[in-house]
Design a protein around this motif. Structure first.
Motif, PDB file in Angstrom:
ATOM      1  N   THR A  91      42.354  60.492 111.749  1.00  0.00           N
ATOM      2  CA  THR A  91      41.185  61.366 111.635  1.00  0.00           C
ATOM      3  C   THR A  91      41.585  62.802 111.367  1.00  0.00           C
ATOM      4  O   THR A  91      40.897  63.514 110.660  1.00  0.00           O
ATOM      5  CB  THR A  91      40.325  61.321 112.915  1.00  0.00           C
ATOM      6  OG1 THR A  91      41.150  61.642 114.030  1.00  0.00           O
ATOM      7  CG2 THR A  91      39.712  59.954 113.114  1.00  0.00           C
ATOM      8  N   LEU A 103      43.184  61.431 106.772  1.00  0.00           N
ATOM      9  CA  LEU A 103      41.899  61.316 106.089  1.00  0.00           C
ATOM     10  C   LEU A 103      41.155  62.631 106.258  1.00  0.00           C
ATOM     11  O   LEU A 103      41.238  63.255 107.314  1.00  0.00           O
ATOM     12  CB  LEU A 103      41.084  60.168 106.694  1.00  0.00           C
ATOM     13  CG  LEU A 103      41.768  58.797 106.678  1.00  0.00           C
ATOM     14  CD1 LEU A 103      40.937  57.773 107.433  1.00  0.00           C
ATOM     15  CD2 LEU A 103      42.002  58.346 105.242  1.00  0.00           C
ATOM     16  N   HIS A 104      40.440  63.032 105.251  1.00  0.00           N
ATOM     17  CA  HIS A 104      39.741  64.305 105.351  1.00  0.00           C
ATOM     18  C   HIS A 104      38.246  64.058 105.521  1.00  0.00           C
ATOM     19  O   HIS A 104      37.702  63.108 104.975  1.00  0.00           O
ATOM     20  CB  HIS A 104      40.016  65.158 104.124  1.00  0.00           C
ATOM     21  CG  HIS A 104      41.475  65.504 104.018  1.00  0.00           C
ATOM     22  ND1 HIS A 104      42.073  66.443 104.814  1.00  0.00           N
ATOM     23  CD2 HIS A 104      42.459  64.969 103.260  1.00  0.00           C
ATOM     24  CE1 HIS A 104      43.345  66.500 104.533  1.00  0.00           C
ATOM     25  NE2 HIS A 104      43.620  65.611 103.604  1.00  0.00           N
ATOM     26  N   VAL A 143      36.592  63.199 108.193  1.00  0.00           N
ATOM     27  CA  VAL A 143      36.205  62.141 109.130  1.00  0.00           C
ATOM     28  C   VAL A 143      35.971  62.798 110.488  1.00  0.00           C
ATOM     29  O   VAL A 143      36.787  63.609 110.919  1.00  0.00           O
ATOM     30  CB  VAL A 143      37.322  61.082 109.255  1.00  0.00           C
ATOM     31  CG1 VAL A 143      36.916  59.995 110.239  1.00  0.00           C
ATOM     32  CG2 VAL A 143      37.617  60.493 107.891  1.00  0.00           C
ATOM     33  N   VAL A 193      34.418  53.134 111.020  1.00  0.00           N
ATOM     34  CA  VAL A 193      34.369  54.268 110.092  1.00  0.00           C
ATOM     35  C   VAL A 193      35.710  54.399 109.380  1.00  0.00           C
ATOM     36  O   VAL A 193      35.783  54.562 108.160  1.00  0.00           O
ATOM     37  CB  VAL A 193      34.033  55.566 110.860  1.00  0.00           C
ATOM     38  CG1 VAL A 193      34.087  56.763 109.913  1.00  0.00           C
ATOM     39  CG2 VAL A 193      32.675  55.453 111.529  1.00  0.00           C
ATOM     40  N   LEU A 194      36.777  54.300 110.162  1.00  0.00           N
ATOM     41  CA  LEU A 194      38.115  54.419 109.577  1.00  0.00           C
ATOM     42  C   LEU A 194      38.365  53.286 108.579  1.00  0.00           C
ATOM     43  O   LEU A 194      38.916  53.504 107.500  1.00  0.00           O
ATOM     44  CB  LEU A 194      39.181  54.391 110.679  1.00  0.00           C
ATOM     45  CG  LEU A 194      39.163  55.585 111.625  1.00  0.00           C
ATOM     46  CD1 LEU A 194      40.209  55.398 112.731  1.00  0.00           C
ATOM     47  CD2 LEU A 194      39.449  56.868 110.864  1.00  0.00           C
ATOM     48  N   ALA A 232      36.290  51.671 106.800  1.00  0.00           N
ATOM     49  CA  ALA A 232      35.520  51.887 105.576  1.00  0.00           C
ATOM     50  C   ALA A 232      36.184  52.956 104.700  1.00  0.00           C
ATOM     51  O   ALA A 232      36.189  52.862 103.477  1.00  0.00           O
ATOM     52  CB  ALA A 232      34.090  52.304 105.926  1.00  0.00           C
ATOM     53  N   ARG A 233      36.743  53.983 105.385  1.00  0.00           N
ATOM     54  CA  ARG A 233      37.385  55.048 104.624  1.00  0.00           C
ATOM     55  C   ARG A 233      38.713  54.612 104.006  1.00  0.00           C
ATOM     56  O   ARG A 233      39.124  55.096 102.964  1.00  0.00           O
ATOM     57  CB  ARG A 233      37.624  56.270 105.529  1.00  0.00           C
ATOM     58  CG  ARG A 233      36.409  57.147 105.715  1.00  0.00           C
ATOM     59  CD  ARG A 233      35.960  57.768 104.386  1.00  0.00           C
ATOM     60  NE  ARG A 233      37.049  58.494 103.732  1.00  0.00           N
ATOM     61  CZ  ARG A 233      37.300  59.774 103.944  1.00  0.00           C
ATOM     62  NH1 ARG A 233      36.539  60.479 104.735  1.00  0.00           N
ATOM     63  NH2 ARG A 233      38.303  60.353 103.332  1.00  0.00           N
ATOM     64  N   LEU A 234      39.421  53.722 104.700  1.00  0.00           N
ATOM     65  CA  LEU A 234      40.745  53.304 104.227  1.00  0.00           C
ATOM     66  C   LEU A 234      40.659  52.284 103.100  1.00  0.00           C
ATOM     67  O   LEU A 234      41.547  52.202 102.247  1.00  0.00           O
ATOM     68  CB  LEU A 234      41.566  52.723 105.385  1.00  0.00           C
ATOM     69  CG  LEU A 234      42.061  53.739 106.412  1.00  0.00           C
ATOM     70  CD1 LEU A 234      42.576  53.040 107.659  1.00  0.00           C
ATOM     71  CD2 LEU A 234      43.170  54.603 105.803  1.00  0.00           C
ATOM     72  N   LYS A 235      39.567  51.526 103.093  1.00  0.00           N
ATOM     73  CA  LYS A 235      39.457  50.420 102.148  1.00  0.00           C
ATOM     74  C   LYS A 235      39.637  50.847 100.686  1.00  0.00           C
ATOM     75  O   LYS A 235      40.403  50.217  99.950  1.00  0.00           O
ATOM     76  CB  LYS A 235      38.123  49.694 102.335  1.00  0.00           C
ATOM     77  CG  LYS A 235      38.135  48.326 101.668  1.00  0.00           C
ATOM     78  CD  LYS A 235      36.904  47.516 101.979  1.00  0.00           C
ATOM     79  CE  LYS A 235      37.034  46.166 101.266  1.00  0.00           C
ATOM     80  NZ  LYS A 235      35.796  45.397 101.352  1.00  0.00           N
TER      81      LYS A 235
END
Lengths: 255, 503
Positions: free
Chosen positions: B93, B97-98, B100, B108-109, B111-114
């Motif tokens: 976080t 990742l920016h 977040v 949430v993580l 979804a962002r990493l996918k």
């Protein structure tokens, strides 16, 4: 007279000017060197005599004027070929310290495709001519005396039997005794081989000893070009007179 | 001719070594699936757990241990040099990742990493957040219980891990949040404990599962403003593993929720303080056989490090010689260009070595290749400079004599100039080789192996013996290099030049 037509001479300069960093080392110099004879460039240091010699084989390049070799203007692309028809010897010999005497002698011939036995045969021949003991052929320059090194330098210059020899103070670094001995030997060798020889020296006696064609230089200009007698009978100016006066014991009853 | 042959022969062993070793490296990196770990004990243990769990699931996974910091692992994962590594949610976080929200949930993580092609497991079961620790006695004396209390003691000396010093959720944020007046210095995390115990510093950053907290009798200061986010341990993995090694992904997911803070602290202690092998500890945790991944006996291990190290030095040096000598010749020939070449190689030399190693990762991935590239760049300057100096230092009358003989430029270079410059060139190669041996130890940080490996592990485990296992051979190798090159120099220097040197 000693002014042959430029086309008959081995080398000639026509109005050649050469500068280093804006300073004129040679100023509109014209001179011709006759085939088969010994000419001596004489003058004090900085007079431009070495520069003149170096121009002949393209180690320097004029800003104006022509350098003629066998009547043809010197071209950069022809330099290696011109240089192989000229033997060049400098004051300290210029021997390559990482090579033996034989290695120094063999460098150019081997490049031109001579085989080893041909090189050795020629080296032995020249060792006899230059009075160098054959046993020294396997030595390195650092193991030789100053006189021996100059003999080797001369041998290297003669390997391809070039028609012309350029000698820039060849005996300048030697002590007087060795020097006088070598002067005799050199003059004898030149006479025997019939080469065109152009020699630079600052010693009037040495100049007179080797030749009667003298070219006296000062500050990049040729002051007088002629025989020793002409110098003595009709000196071109006071500088020539003074130069002669500084060397009293000249042959031909100078001064 | 003779000594050009000799030079060729002198280079042959290097070339042969280079070839056999590069083959070995390529072979090693062809292993299908790799898990990586950061260079601290917990990460290495988690990496071993992943490897052993995968093996239990029938997937052979290579573990590239202790590769370096977060950036190196993240890049290696993106680049595909590794397929998985243990990470913490707080790091994701705040660092990776920016945009977040802090303490964002795992979904949430995920979804962002996918979109990045990266998957994430559920939390493993412990929160290894940052904390600030002091010697318990000192804290008692100064009545410090929480981080807020630190503000009353501006003369306390703080030392934080280099990563903590620089990350957004580290020292800069902490200083602002608690209005702390003091400045801090950066220090390796493992060394910081010893500095703290020795009284050289007063407070350091810790991880919640660090084994040393009890061992060194430390007080963990209360995060009364709830500054530190959650650092739940997870595994990150490349989503393409779902096709390539689905059973490995299953094994990683099975580990979710299976390790609590107490278990992790115990494992850290077993490795770091009791000197047990990470592999053995991980196997004991999983209840499986440790297998043969232990580092093995001393001599074979040393031989492996030596070969790896020699390969790094040998290949990079050989390449540098091939490039730097012609560059040096060029520099000596063209004055303008020469200054440019010397300037550029000089600038390369000023890049800090660790930074240069990391810069190579995007280009070459991790492992031996980027290390060789970095060492190659470092070797250029001494060789270029000495080649240039050797050639420009030749007496002008000799150059002129060669020209006046009527030898063409190429022959002059080969027969006269290079032989006369050979001593200087060889001296440059010797300098490059000796520097290389030392610098190559940093290669271990990016997975290149060599003597840096035991040094790095030794620092991590606080094991002087292990550090010596890398440091002593590295020093001996540097000396040996020096000796070998002096012999080569002696053999190749023409006798005539040695005579001159004597005269």
């Amino acid at each position: 007279m000693h002014a042959p037509k430029d086309s008959d001479s081995a080398f000639a300069l026509q109005g050649v000017t050469c500068t280093f960093d804006g300073v004129r080392a040679l100023d509109a110099a014209s001179v011709a060197f006759t085939r088969g004879r010994t000419s001596v460039l004489i003058g004090s240091s900085g007079s431009g005599k070495s520069t003149l010699l170096r121009l002949l084989i393209g180690l320097e390049w004029p800003v104006s004027g022509n350098v003629l070799c066998d009547g043809e203007p010197l071209r950069r692309d022809a330099l290696p070929e011109v240089r192989r028809r000229v033997g060049y010897v400098i004051q300290e010999g210029g021997l390559f310290p990482h090579l033996t005497v034989l290695g120094n002698l063999a460098l150019l011939p081997r490049h031109l495709g001579w085989n080893a036995s041909h090189v050795l045969e020629r080296a032995r021949e020249l060792a006899a001519l230059a009075h160098l003991h054959e046993g020294l052929l396997s030595r390195f320059p650092a193991e030789l005396s100053g006189g021996q090194r100059q003999r080797v330098a001369l041998m290297r210059a003669l390997m391809l039997d070039p028609p012309t020899l350029l000698l820039d103070e060849p005996l300048g670094a030697l002590d007087p005794l060795v020097r006088h001995g070598l002067q005799d030997e050199l003059r004898e060798i030149f006479a025997r081989l019939g080469k065109t020889v152009i020699m630079v020296t600052h010693d009037m006696a040495e100049a007179a000893f080797f030749s009667d064609h003298l070219i006296l230089m000062r500050r990049g200009r040729i002051i007088q070009d002629g025989r020793l007698e002409d110098f003595q009978r009709t000196p071109a100016d006071d500088f020539v007179r003074e130069f002669l006066a500084a060397h009293r014991n000249l042959p031909g009853g100078g001064a | 001719m003779r000594f050009w042959l000799a030079l060729l022969f002198a280079c042959l062993p290097l070339a042969a070594l280079a070839q056999s070793e590069s083959a070995a490296i390529v072979h090693a990196s062809n292993t299908q699936v790799a898990v990586g770990s950061k260079n601290f004990t917990e990460s290495v243990v988690l990496g071993e757990i992943a490897r052993l769990a995968a093996r239990e699931n029938g997937v052979e996974v290579q573990h590239r241990q202790a590769l370096g910091g977060t950036r190196i692992l993240w890049r290696a994962l993106e680049h595909g040099d590794i397929d998985a590594y243990p990470e913490y949610t707080g790091t994701l976080t705040h660092e990776l990742l920016h945009g977040v929200p802090p303490n964002a949930g795992i979904d949430v993580l995920r979804a962002r990493l996918k979109p990045l092609g990266i998957g994430i497991t559920d939390p493993l079961g412990f929160n290894n957040t940052y904390a600030i620790g002091m010697r318990a006695k000192e804290a008692e004396k100064l009545h410090i219980r929480s981080i807020s209390d630190l503000a009353q003691h501006p003369d306390l000396k703080l030392a934080f891990s280099n990563e903590f010093m620089n990350r957004a959720d580290g020292w800069p944020g902490l200083k602002a949040a608690y209005h702390l007046p003091m400045t801090a210095r950066g220090m390796d995390h493992d060394l910081a404990y010893r500095a703290l115990a020795a009284g050289a510093v007063d407070a350091i950053d810790l991880y919640g599962t660090d084994a040393e907290i009890a061992y060194y009798h430390l007080r963990v200061l209360k995060d009364d403003k709830h500054y530190f986010p959650r650092y739940d341990a997870v595994y990150l993995y490349r989503l393409d593993l779902d096709q390539r090694a689905p059973r490995f992904v299953a094994a990683l997911n099975n580990l979710a929720g299976s390790i609590d803070a107490g278990q992790m602290r115990a494992m850290n202690k077993a490795v770091k303080l009791d000197g047990k092998d990470a592999s053995v500890v991980a196997a004991a945790f999983l209840g499986v056989d440790a297998g043969n991944n232990t580092s093995g006996d001393f001599w074979p291990r040393l031989a492996r490090y030596t070969l790896e190290h020699l390969a790094l030095v040998g290949i990079s040096l050989s390449l540098a010689i091939l490039i730097a000598v012609p560059l040096g010749i060029l520099a000596a020939r063209r004055r303008r260009l020469g200054q440019l070449v010397l300037g550029l190689t000089g600038i390369l030399q000023t890049v800090p070595s660790l930074a240069l190693f990391v810069f190579m990762i995007p280009l070459f991935g991790i492992g031996a290749e980027p290390a060789i590239a970095a060492l190659f760049l470092y070797s250029l300057l001494p060789i270029v400079r000495n080649t240039h100096a050797g050639l420009t230092g030749i007496e002008p009358s000799l150059l002129e004599s060669a020209a006046a003989l009527g030898l063409p430029p190429r022959v002059r270079l080969l027969r006269v100039e290079l032989p006369l410059a050979l001593r200087s060139i060889l001296a440059g190669i010797k300098i490059a080789a000796v520097i290389n041996v030392g610098t190559a130890t940093l290669g271990a940080l990016i997975g290149a192996g060599g003597y840096g490996q035991p040094i790095l592990t030794g620092i991590r485990l606080d094991d002087i013996g292990l550090i010596m296992e890398g440091a002593v051979p590295a020093a001996l190798l540097a000396l040996a290099m020096q000796g070998v090159f002096e012999i080569i120099e002696r053999a190749l220097t023409p006798r005539g030049l040695r005579l001159r040197a004597k005269a």
